[in-house]
Design a protein around this motif. Sequence first.
Motif, PDB file in Angstrom:
ATOM      1  N   ARG A  67      -9.585  24.803 -10.135  1.00 17.43           N
ATOM      2  CA  ARG A  67      -8.205  25.220  -9.930  1.00 17.43           C
ATOM      3  C   ARG A  67      -7.762  24.012  -9.147  1.00 17.43           C
ATOM      4  N   PRO A  68      -5.985  23.999  -9.382  1.00 17.35           N
ATOM      5  CA  PRO A  68      -5.297  23.189  -9.304  1.00 17.35           C
ATOM      6  C   PRO A  68      -5.578  21.608  -8.104  1.00 17.35           C
ATOM      7  N   CYS A  69      -4.956  20.439  -8.972  1.00 21.36           N
ATOM      8  CA  CYS A  69      -5.859  19.639  -7.975  1.00 21.36           C
ATOM      9  C   CYS A  69      -4.663  18.356  -7.835  1.00 21.36           C
ATOM     10  N   ASP A  70      -4.381  18.322  -6.702  1.00 18.31           N
ATOM     11  CA  ASP A  70      -3.055  17.172  -5.889  1.00 18.31           C
ATOM     12  C   ASP A  70      -3.388  15.856  -6.786  1.00 18.31           C
ATOM     13  N   GLU A  71      -4.282  15.491  -6.947  1.00 17.05           N
ATOM     14  CA  GLU A  71      -4.658  14.402  -7.190  1.00 17.05           C
ATOM     15  C   GLU A  71      -4.057  14.157  -8.955  1.00 17.05           C
ATOM     16  N   LEU A  72      -4.438  15.508  -9.358  1.00 17.87           N
ATOM     17  CA  LEU A  72      -3.900  15.575 -11.015  1.00 17.87           C
ATOM     18  C   LEU A  72      -2.807  15.881 -11.298  1.00 17.87           C
ATOM     19  N   ASP A  73      -1.838  15.716 -10.098  1.00 18.54           N
ATOM     20  CA  ASP A  73      -0.766  16.472 -10.481  1.00 18.54           C
ATOM     21  C   ASP A  73      -0.372  17.435 -10.318  1.00 18.54           C
ATOM     22  N   GLY A  74      -1.358  18.213 -10.007  1.00 13.55           N
ATOM     23  CA  GLY A  74      -0.855  19.430  -9.975  1.00 13.55           C
ATOM     24  C   GLY A  74      -2.246  20.591 -10.891  1.00 13.55           C
ATOM     25  N   TYR A  75      -2.684  19.622 -11.886  1.00 11.76           N
ATOM     26  CA  TYR A  75      -3.457  20.341 -12.661  1.00 11.76           C
ATOM     27  C   TYR A  75      -4.719  20.587 -12.772  1.00 11.76           C
ATOM     28  N   LEU A  76      -5.212  21.695 -13.713  1.00 11.68           N
ATOM     29  CA  LEU A  76      -6.791  22.277 -13.868  1.00 11.68           C
ATOM     30  C   LEU A  76      -7.575  21.037 -14.275  1.00 11.68           C
ATOM     31  N   PRO A  77      -8.845  20.334 -13.450  1.00 11.64           N
ATOM     32  CA  PRO A  77      -9.070  19.285 -14.209  1.00 11.64           C
ATOM     33  C   PRO A  77     -10.187  19.799 -15.175  1.00 11.64           C
ATOM     34  N   ILE A  78     -10.555  20.783 -15.428  1.00  9.48           N
ATOM     35  CA  ILE A  78     -10.701  20.813 -16.861  1.00  9.48           C
ATOM     36  C   ILE A  78     -10.164  21.411 -17.783  1.00  9.48           C
ATOM     37  N   ASP A  79      -8.431  21.577 -17.599  1.00 11.02           N
ATOM     38  CA  ASP A  79      -7.509  21.346 -18.150  1.00 11.02           C
ATOM     39  C   ASP A  79      -7.214  20.096 -18.991  1.00 11.02           C
ATOM     40  N   LEU A  80      -7.873  19.005 -18.123  1.00  7.38           N
ATOM     41  CA  LEU A  80      -7.814  17.791 -18.454  1.00  7.38           C
ATOM     42  C   LEU A  80      -8.773  17.206 -19.158  1.00  7.38           C
ATOM     43  N   LEU A  81      -9.698  17.386 -19.114  1.00  2.08           N
ATOM     44  CA  LEU A  81     -10.746  17.145 -19.649  1.00  2.08           C
ATOM     45  C   LEU A  81     -10.737  17.635 -21.453  1.00  2.08           C
ATOM     46  N   LYS A  82      -9.743  18.420 -21.686  1.00  5.43           N
ATOM     47  CA  LYS A  82      -9.874  19.388 -22.873  1.00  5.43           C
ATOM     48  C   LYS A  82      -8.794  18.535 -23.328  1.00  5.43           C
ATOM     49  N   SER A 123     -23.459  22.621  -9.293  1.00  5.20           N
ATOM     50  CA  SER A 123     -22.420  23.171 -10.713  1.00  5.20           C
ATOM     51  C   SER A 123     -21.868  24.330  -9.690  1.00  5.20           C
ATOM     52  N   ARG A 124     -22.434  25.171  -8.970  1.00  4.95           N
ATOM     53  CA  ARG A 124     -20.641  26.504  -8.530  1.00  4.95           C
ATOM     54  C   ARG A 124     -20.101  25.101  -8.305  1.00  4.95           C
ATOM     55  N   LEU A 125     -20.340  24.629  -7.347  1.00  6.04           N
ATOM     56  CA  LEU A 125     -19.356  23.639  -6.540  1.00  6.04           C
ATOM     57  C   LEU A 125     -17.994  23.346  -7.310  1.00  6.04           C
ATOM     58  N   THR A 126     -18.978  22.425  -8.823  1.00  7.76           N
ATOM     59  CA  THR A 126     -17.942  21.804  -9.922  1.00  7.76           C
ATOM     60  C   THR A 126     -17.408  22.278 -10.640  1.00  7.76           C
ATOM     61  N   TRP A 127     -17.636  23.976 -10.725  1.00  7.41           N
ATOM     62  CA  TRP A 127     -16.582  24.826 -11.394  1.00  7.41           C
ATOM     63  C   TRP A 127     -15.625  25.207 -10.707  1.00  7.41           C
ATOM     64  N   TYR A 128     -16.046  25.170  -9.514  1.00  8.38           N
ATOM     65  CA  TYR A 128     -15.077  25.765  -8.228  1.00  8.38           C
ATOM     66  C   TYR A 128     -14.055  24.603  -8.513  1.00  8.38           C
ATOM     67  N   TRP A 129     -14.267  23.388  -8.016  1.00  7.18           N
ATOM     68  CA  TRP A 129     -13.254  22.251  -8.528  1.00  7.18           C
ATOM     69  C   TRP A 129     -12.441  22.838  -9.289  1.00  7.18           C
ATOM     70  N   LEU A 130     -13.358  22.448 -10.497  1.00  6.65           N
ATOM     71  CA  LEU A 130     -12.985  22.187 -12.448  1.00  6.65           C
ATOM     72  C   LEU A 130     -11.456  23.217 -12.357  1.00  6.65           C
ATOM     73  N   ALA A 135      -1.870  29.427 -11.977  1.00  3.23           N
ATOM     74  CA  ALA A 135      -2.663  28.100 -11.308  1.00  3.23           C
ATOM     75  C   ALA A 135      -1.897  26.890 -11.133  1.00  3.23           C
ATOM     76  N   ARG A 136      -1.419  26.586 -12.707  1.00  3.54           N
ATOM     77  CA  ARG A 136      -1.133  25.390 -13.008  1.00  3.54           C
ATOM     78  C   ARG A 136       0.179  25.012 -13.112  1.00  3.54           C
ATOM     79  N   LEU A 137       1.527  26.511 -12.908  1.00  6.63           N
ATOM     80  CA  LEU A 137       2.193  26.493 -12.681  1.00  6.63           C
ATOM     81  C   LEU A 137       2.998  26.944 -11.968  1.00  6.63           C
ATOM     82  N   ASP A 138       2.537  27.762 -10.925  1.00 10.19           N
ATOM     83  CA  ASP A 138       2.811  27.352  -9.370  1.00 10.19           C
ATOM     84  C   ASP A 138       2.056  27.873  -8.188  1.00 10.19           C
TER      85      ASP A 138
END
Length: 240
Positions: A199-214, A190-197, A30-33
């Motif tokens: 999935r790729p985020c344009d504001e974070l250069d396409g990274y998954l927010p959960i990956d950046l938290l890690k 909670s569900r909306l939070t995980w849904y956003w975390l 999901a992050r790569l493409d």
Amino acid sequence: MNGDAPQRPQKFKKEDMAGLIAAEVEQLLARLDPDLKRPAIISAAKLAGVAATSYVFLSLKRQAALTTDLNDVADKLDSFIAEIAGVTRQELLAQRAADGGTTKPSKSPTPIPNPLSVVALHDWVGPSAGPTFLEENYGIPRSTLHRWQRRNEAIALLAGGKRHVFPLAQFVDGRPANGIADVSGVIGHSRLTWYWLSRPCDELDGYLPIDLLKMDRVQDVVQAARAYAKTVRLPENDPR
């Protein structure tokens, strides 16, 4: 030592290990493409999990036999995928060459699952598990899970009745990634939070927010979460 003996005592059951591997591959794809369709990502991740786990559970002798000629293994995998897809291997390779080795964006957008629907939970949440699995395989006591849940330090999703499941991708080194509580506080569901975390985020250069938290980039993720929270409106009396 007999080369056909098991490689080592297995900490995980085969199906559980395949699920964990699939979870990691799913997020990576999901992050790569970001243009890949969600069903394709899920299917590819499951295949990767099954293939990797099957190899790990082989004896050392059979692992060595496969490793000596990985090109031959890759050719056989191509033939296997082509058979599943209902095409010849030559057609598969020709299509790959025509696409330049990448998947073209679909002309029609992929339907987005509703993160507020409990019924559709299994369609978008990714690999998840209940307290029993996490205690047995991750060594996390139920009391600790419940404490994290109360403090919003871990995402727990209502999966029917009073049963909650915990997305596995939120854990690193046996505990939730730092910053989950901050993001939950901003989005407020909670569900909306995980849904956003997840999935790729344009504001974070396409990274998954959960990956950046890690990666301990909590401030960047929280700032992006604030922007996202302004775009959504939660229905009243919706279960969290």
